[in-house]
Design an enzyme around this catalytic site. Structure first.
Site, short mmCIF file in Angstrom:
data_model
loop_
_atom_site.label_atom_id
_atom_site.label_comp_id
_atom_site.label_asym_id
_atom_site.label_seq_id
_atom_site.Cartn_x
_atom_site.Cartn_y
_atom_site.Cartn_z
N GLU A 16 -5.33 -8.05 -0.70
CA GLU A 16 -6.00 -8.11 0.60
C GLU A 16 -7.49 -7.89 0.41
O GLU A 16 -7.89 -7.03 -0.38
CB GLU A 16 -5.50 -7.01 1.55
CG GLU A 16 -4.07 -7.15 1.99
CD GLU A 16 -3.63 -6.03 2.92
OE1 GLU A 16 -4.49 -5.42 3.59
OE2 GLU A 16 -2.42 -5.76 2.96
N GLU A 52 0.82 -1.23 0.00
CA GLU A 52 0.00 0.00 0.00
C GLU A 52 0.85 1.27 0.00
O GLU A 52 0.87 2.02 0.97
CB GLU A 52 -0.93 0.01 1.21
CG GLU A 52 -1.92 -1.14 1.24
CD GLU A 52 -2.81 -1.14 2.46
OE1 GLU A 52 -2.41 -0.59 3.50
OE2 GLU A 52 -3.90 -1.72 2.39
#
Ligand code: BGP
Length: 485
Positions: free
Chosen positions: A384, A191
């Site tokens: 995810e 991320e």
């Protein structure tokens, strides 16, 4: 509907800081997540308030001075470090094809700037990844999932110092050389857009030491984007044919209404929160809108000659993102606000929320996949996705029908996306086994299909139990996503 490919990579994901524990064993140095404080006595509000809170100098120094683990749950995780064999046996039983975890930089280079790597750390990952393969799983390795050796912060200022790029690239090269044969997919940064939304996790900067916080954040981001490109370059040189990807936390946004202002706000939100990062990693240059974005924030990034070429010549082989929820965009401030991953946002009246206020939106995963694939035409991973919930252990199991419902609806929408023509290589469900929450640092916010008997204060047996969702995911994998009810 054609659905999932035969070799679709059904997987599960965790991260070192949230799972491993053993924070001062095996020659590991102290890392930046080891310094995040939590108190199991905090009430709901306090926990939320502490979510993604910025690091202060006072907290930083206090954490450095103590060796206790009670208030530092990342120091203990679920002790995956000592339990990985039994945990991977459960993953094999599930039928997992791909296991995503992160390598802890401080296990490989305890201080970040060491001359030579810590052999015990290399051995640990050699054993861990060998075990994955033995149990039929490919390895998806995140090179950096937030935590860097603390010494890099105290001595160099973390990611704001360009030198950190060199230390990081050296670390990457060590991994490629020593673990390259055992890793199937590399992810240089988890991320990467988190730098903006949780600057401690993302950039490792201490807020009250910064004069111009946003300026520092984007300088760090520039360094990370360069580091990401250099990690791609080194992988391609050392491991020809290797697959190296980019990742963002996907903040999928819909216009709150069809007012043109809301539609424009959606474009800005998508660009500024998501695409800025993937545009650089996949297209190899700062997008046109970045100039205005940075100017309006009063940010001017320092660059060096050669930076443009580094970004241009080393784009990623695939893209991935975490997807938990969607949000709505509007320039009208009068909307109810609800929580979400890394940031809060305006509430969509058509969606339910999780117990933590995250807006559950399975169709959003199909929308996001289509948008990302359309824009970049690169293979994708859902790195995810999952539901954080309070689970109750009843006897030997947890009856988590809510999690099954969440996963089932998201899997259905991934099948739709595949049918839309999206090249989705795999899905690594988040928190496949319960781990410490990254945002709120709670153990009681659980994602796993495996329950870990450990509470917020670290109490419990640390024993593992299969939840109902374990059997569901196992069937889902065994049938290639066909039996999903
Ligand atoms: C992502 C992080 C993970 C993870 C997940 C869920 O942003 O990459 O580390 O934990 O979010 O968030 P949380 O743990 O706060 O519920």
């Amino acid at each position: 509907m054609s659905g999932f490919y035969k070799d679709f990579l059904w997987g599960g994901a965790i991260a070192a800081s949230q799972a491993d524990g053993a924070w001062n064993e095996g020659g590991k140095g102290i890392d930046t997540q080891d310094l995040r404080y939590f108190d199991a006595g905090w009430d709901w509000e306090k926990r939320q308030e502490n979510r993604n809170i910025n690091m202060t100098r006072e907290r930083f120094l206090a954490a450095l001075q103590t060796g206790e683990t009670e208030h530092y749950p990342f120091r203990r995780g679920i002790d995956f470090y000592h339990h990985y064999k039994e945990d991977l046996a459960l993953m094999e039983e599930l039928g997992l094809k791909l296991f995503r975890t992160s390598i802890n930089w401080a296990r490989i280079y305890p201080n970040g700037d060491d001359e030579t790597p810590n052999e015990e750390g290399i051995q640990f990952y050699t054993d861990l990844f060998t075990e994955c393969h033995k149990r039929g799983m490919k390895v998806f390795a995140t090179i950096l999932h937030y935590n860097i050796p603390v010494n890099l912060v105290t001595k160099y200022g973390g990611w704001k110092n360009r030198k950190t790029i060199d230390f990081y690239v050296k670390y990457c090269k060590t991994l490629y050389e020593r673990l390259g044969a055992l890793v199937d997919y590399w992810l240089p940064f988890n991320e990467i857009n988190c730098s903006r939304f949780n600057p401690w996790n993302g950039c490792c900067i201490i807020k009250d030491q910064e004069e111009h916080y946003e300026q520092t954040i984007f300088q760090c981001t520039h360094h990370q984007l360069l580091a990401n490109a250099l990690a791609v370059k080194a992988a391609h040189e050392i491991l020809p044919g290797s697959m190296v990807g980019g990742m963002i936390a996907r903040f999928t946004s819909y216009p709150a209404t069809c007012r043109p202002e809301d539609v424009m706000q959606t474009i800005l939100d998508e660009n500024y929160k998501n695409y800025f990062y993937t545009d650089v990693m996949a297209r190899g240059r700062y997008p046109a809108y970045a100039k205005r974005m940075l100017r309006e924030m009063g940010v001017s990034i320092e660059t060096e000659p050669g930076d443009e070429e580094i970004l241009r010549d080393n784009t990623v082989d695939f893209l991935s993102f975490s997807y938990y929820m969607s949000m709505i965009s509007s320039n009208d401030p009068n909307y109810e606000i609800t929580s979400g991953n890394l940031l809060s946002g305006k509430k969509n009246p058509y969606l339910e929320t999780s117990a933590w206020g995250w807006q559950i939106d399975p169709l959003g995963i199909r929308i996001s996949l289509n948008e990302m694939y359309d824009r970049y035409q690169l293979p994708l991973f859902i790195a995810e996705n999952g539901l954080g919930a309070v689970d109750i252990l009843e006897g030997e199991s947890v009856h988590d029908s809510y999690r099954i419902a969440y996963l089932r609806e998201h899997v259905k929408q991934m099948a739709e996306a595949l049918d839309d023509g999206v090249e989705l290589l795999g899905y690594t469900m988040w928190g496949i086994i319960d781990i410490v929450s990254c945002g709120t640092i709670e153990m009681s916010k659980r994602y796993g299909v495996v329950y870990v008997d450990r509470g917020d204060a670290g109490e419990g047996t640390n024993r593992r139990y299969k939840k109902d969702s374990f059997e569901w995911y196992k069937r889902c994998i065994a049938t290639g996503g066909l039996v999903i009810d």
